[in-house]
Design an enzyme around this catalytic site. Sequence first.
Site, PDB file in Angstrom:
ATOM      1  N   LYS A   1      -6.575  -4.919  -3.066  1.00 38.28           N
ATOM      2  CA  LYS A   1      -7.201  -5.583  -1.926  1.00 38.28           C
ATOM      3  C   LYS A   1      -8.240  -4.661  -1.284  1.00 38.28           C
ATOM      4  CE  LYS A   1      -3.418  -4.385   1.292  1.00 38.28           C
ATOM      5  NZ  LYS A   1      -4.157  -3.636   2.295  1.00 38.28           N
TER       6      LYS A   1
ATOM      7  N   VAL B   1       3.164   0.309   4.271  1.00 32.80           N
ATOM      8  CA  VAL B   1       2.457   1.082   5.296  1.00 32.80           C
ATOM      9  C   VAL B   1       1.035   0.552   5.492  1.00 32.80           C
ATOM     10  CG1 VAL B   1       3.812   3.141   4.837  1.00 32.80           C
ATOM     11  CG2 VAL B   1       1.672   2.805   3.568  1.00 32.80           C
ATOM     12  N   THR B   2       0.498   0.777   6.702  1.00 26.47           N
ATOM     13  CA  THR B   2       1.158   1.273   7.896  1.00 26.47           C
ATOM     14  C   THR B   2       1.513   0.086   8.781  1.00 26.47           C
ATOM     15  OG1 THR B   2      -0.909   1.584   9.151  1.00 26.47           O
ATOM     16  CG2 THR B   2      -0.125   3.455   7.855  1.00 26.47           C
TER      17      THR B   2
ATOM     18  N   ASP C   1       0.799  -1.241   0.000  1.00 24.99           N
ATOM     19  CA  ASP C   1       0.000   0.000   0.000  1.00 24.99           C
ATOM     20  C   ASP C   1       0.829   1.287   0.000  1.00 24.99           C
ATOM     21  OD1 ASP C   1      -1.886  -1.970   0.217  1.00 24.99           O
ATOM     22  OD2 ASP C   1      -2.705  -1.304   2.126  1.00 24.99           O
TER      23      ASP C   1
ATOM     24  N   GLU D   1      -4.563  -0.836  -1.334  1.00 28.99           N
ATOM     25  CA  GLU D   1      -5.874  -0.904  -0.682  1.00 28.99           C
ATOM     26  C   GLU D   1      -6.834   0.009  -1.435  1.00 28.99           C
ATOM     27  OE1 GLU D   1      -5.989   0.069   3.505  1.00 28.99           O
ATOM     28  OE2 GLU D   1      -8.184   0.015   3.552  1.00 28.99           O
TER      29      GLU D   1
ATOM     30  N   LYS E   1      -7.547  -4.783   4.927  1.00 29.62           N
ATOM     31  CA  LYS E   1      -6.234  -4.429   5.461  1.00 29.62           C
ATOM     32  C   LYS E   1      -5.215  -5.525   5.140  1.00 29.62           C
ATOM     33  CE  LYS E   1      -8.138  -0.775   7.212  1.00 29.62           C
ATOM     34  NZ  LYS E   1      -8.191   0.397   6.308  1.00 29.62           N
TER      35      LYS E   1
ATOM     36  N   GLN F   1       8.293 -13.150  21.935  1.00 29.56           N
ATOM     37  CA  GLN F   1       7.952 -14.554  22.206  1.00 29.56           C
ATOM     38  C   GLN F   1       8.600 -15.499  21.193  1.00 29.56           C
ATOM     39  OE1 GLN F   1       3.842 -15.284  23.679  1.00 29.56           O
ATOM     40  NE2 GLN F   1       3.393 -13.222  22.938  1.00 29.56           N
TER      41      GLN F   1
ATOM     42  N   CYS G   1      -2.071  -2.336   7.920  1.00 30.60           N
ATOM     43  CA  CYS G   1      -2.023  -3.306   6.814  1.00 30.60           C
ATOM     44  C   CYS G   1      -0.795  -4.205   6.863  1.00 30.60           C
ATOM     45  CB  CYS G   1      -2.134  -2.574   5.485  1.00 30.60           C
ATOM     46  SG  CYS G   1      -3.779  -1.847   5.258  1.00 30.60           S
TER      47      CYS G   1
HETATM   48  N1  TIU Z   1      -2.593   0.371   4.269  1.00 26.88           N
HETATM   49  C1  TIU Z   1      -3.072   0.672   5.471  1.00 26.88           C
HETATM   50  O1  TIU Z   1      -2.411   0.514   6.478  1.00 26.88           O
HETATM   51  N2  TIU Z   1      -4.342   1.227   5.509  1.00 26.88           N
HETATM   52  C2  TIU Z   1      -4.778   2.075   6.483  1.00 26.88           C
HETATM   53  O2  TIU Z   1      -5.933   2.485   6.493  1.00 26.88           O
HETATM   54  N3  TIU Z   1      -3.854   2.428   7.431  1.00 26.88           N
HETATM   55  C3  TIU Z   1      -3.995   3.330   8.431  1.00 26.88           C
HETATM   56  O3  TIU Z   1      -3.100   3.423   9.250  1.00 26.88           O
HETATM   57  N4  TIU Z   1      -5.088   4.082   8.496  1.00 26.88           N
END
Ligand code: TIU
Length: 227
Positions: A130, A158-159, A25, A73, A133, A203, A163
């Site tokens: 996709k 990200v993030t 993403d 996304e 997430k 862990q 995701c």
């Molecule tokens: N790609 C992804 O992480 N989508 C999000 O909406 N991330 C946020 O941190 N909002």
Amino acid sequence: MTISVPAVPYDFELDPESTALVIIDMQRDFLEPGGFGSLLGNDVSLLQRTVAPLQAVLAAARASGMLVIHTREGHRPDLADAPPAKLARGHLSCGIGDPGPFGRILIRGEHGHDIIDELAPAEGEPILDKPGKGAFYATDLELLLRNGGITRLIVTGVTTEVCVHTTVREANDRGFECLVLSDCVGSYFPEFHEVGLQMIAAQGGIFGWVAASSELLAQLPVTTHIS
Ligand code: TIU
């Protein structure tokens, strides 16, 4: 050829032939001023820190012959694949499908939905669209990986806690081994980024491994040549 990458909680071994670089993403809507993330008031510079290291990793992965997979996304223009709960959540000032400076937010085909120029996919590299997430949910990612003989993933993008984390958890439950590159993932929330990385490797590597990209770059072989 198997290489060993110093990582937390212990070395991550991989063969480029059975490993994929997954770039999650890296879209204008999340990374650029004027995109969805910035319209919601987030500091996108926290995400932009990932771009330069990820460019280096992308170049090295391509040179090693590794499969590179990009994800985005987003949703169909009629939003038929967007759960009503996702659209309604948060009472946000702007939301998925709304018009913005980069076109309709997180809608396929719009400028903001696409991957940033710095990490543009090369010819032949799979791009997975996709709706959720996780990169496995409602996509053919698992099929691509199994058919390609891929057992290990280098996960970036990200993030970190959204995701990236969801995808690592999905991959882990499916038996894929994941190395997350700490400087190639980013969050609007620095504390979530830090703790998110700790949660992966804690862990004994409950979800996978974490390493800086420099550790991978120092080990990756160059096996493809420009003719
Ligand atoms: N790609 C992804 O992480 N989508 C999000 O909406 N991330 C946020 O941190 N909002």
